[in-house]
Design an enzyme around this catalytic site. Structure first.
Site, PDB file in Angstrom:
ATOM      1  CG  ASN A  22      -2.982  -2.878   7.354  1.00 45.05           C
ATOM      2  OD1 ASN A  22      -2.942  -2.357   6.237  1.00 45.05           O
ATOM      3  ND2 ASN A  22      -3.980  -3.646   7.751  1.00 45.05           N
TER       4      ASN A  22
ATOM      5  CE  LYS B  20      -3.588  -2.384   2.717  1.00 42.07           C
ATOM      6  NZ  LYS B  20      -4.422  -2.303   3.937  1.00 42.07           N
TER       7      LYS B  20
ATOM      8  CE1 TYR C 268      -8.879  -3.488   1.157  1.00 36.45           C
ATOM      9  CE2 TYR C 268      -8.311  -1.291   0.405  1.00 36.45           C
ATOM     10  CZ  TYR C 268      -7.958  -2.488   1.014  1.00 36.45           C
ATOM     11  OH  TYR C 268      -6.672  -2.659   1.483  1.00 36.45           O
TER      12      TYR C 268
ATOM     13  CG  HIS D  91      -4.768  -6.391  -0.236  1.00 39.62           C
ATOM     14  ND1 HIS D  91      -5.959  -6.469   0.451  1.00 39.62           N
ATOM     15  CD2 HIS D  91      -4.876  -7.255  -1.283  1.00 39.62           C
ATOM     16  CE1 HIS D  91      -6.765  -7.320  -0.172  1.00 39.62           C
ATOM     17  NE2 HIS D  91      -6.136  -7.820  -1.220  1.00 39.62           N
TER      18      HIS D  91
ATOM     19  CD  GLU E 277      -8.314  -9.223  -3.428  1.00 36.36           C
ATOM     20  OE1 GLU E 277      -9.089  -8.792  -2.559  1.00 36.36           O
ATOM     21  OE2 GLU E 277      -7.191  -9.701  -3.143  1.00 36.36           O
TER      22      GLU E 277
END
Ligand code: GDP
Ligand code: MG
Length: 162
Positions: A123, A20, A60, A126, A137
């Site tokens: 965080n 990310k 998402y 992914h 995905e």
């Protein structure tokens, strides 16, 4: 006719992994890639991309009712994301183990989030949460021709396939 190793590769599981914007900006690309590489998983696609907010919302989509959805999509589209596909036996489930729990406070030391992140909203990485999500995905982020099938020299040592 396919060579035996190509058959082996064709059956291999794949997962979608993305570093990310926080992980990219913090200079953690090499650190994160090396953990998947050293484990024995094989990189089959990679690109740096700044997703639009609409694209982030698609990625998402299953979280759209959650209160953090808007902020999450703003964040994912705020800078470059390193999108990857990794291949290997059990890579979806084990990739999640390498990553650690969603909340870095609950991630074990030794995991990517446990070692390298502090809060849930930043965080750094992914990973697909199951085989079906992984397929969706991979298809959302990559065109089929961006996935590279090849035999790595290390495979026969990782899997014991001759
Ligand atoms: P993941 O599969 O471990 O990434 O977790 P989820 O699919 O449940 O959530 C997707 C992402 O949304 C997470 O990686 C976090 O960045 C973010 N997220 C999840 N839960 C929360 C939360 O309670 N608060 C905030 N701010 N972000 C969250
Ligand atoms: Mg998830």
């Amino acid at each position: 006719m396919l060579q035996q190793q190509e058959v082996h590769a064709a059956e291999m599981e794949r997962t979608f992994i993305a570093i990310k914007p926080d992980g990219v900006q913090r200079g953690l690309i090499a650190e994160i890639i090396s953990r998947f590489e050293r484990k024995g998983f094989k990189l089959v696609a990679i690109k740096l991309i700044k997703p639009s907010k609409e694209f982030a919302q698609k990625h998402y989509h299953d979280l759209k009712e959650r209160p953090f959805f808007n902020g999450l999509c703003d964040f994912l589209s705020s800078g470059p994301v390193l999108a990857m596909v990794w291949e290997g036996e059990g890579v979806v489930t084990y990739g999640r183990k390498l990553i650690g729990a969603t909340d870095p406070q609950k991630s074990e030391p030794g995991t990517i989030r446990g070692d390298l992140a502090v809060v849930v909203g930043r965080n750094i990485i992914h990973g697909s949460d199951g085989p079906e999500t992984a397929k969706d995905e991979v298809n959302l982020w990559f065109k089929p021709e961006e996935l590279v099938s090849y035999t790595s020299n290390a495979e026969k040592w990782i899997y014991g396939v001759n």
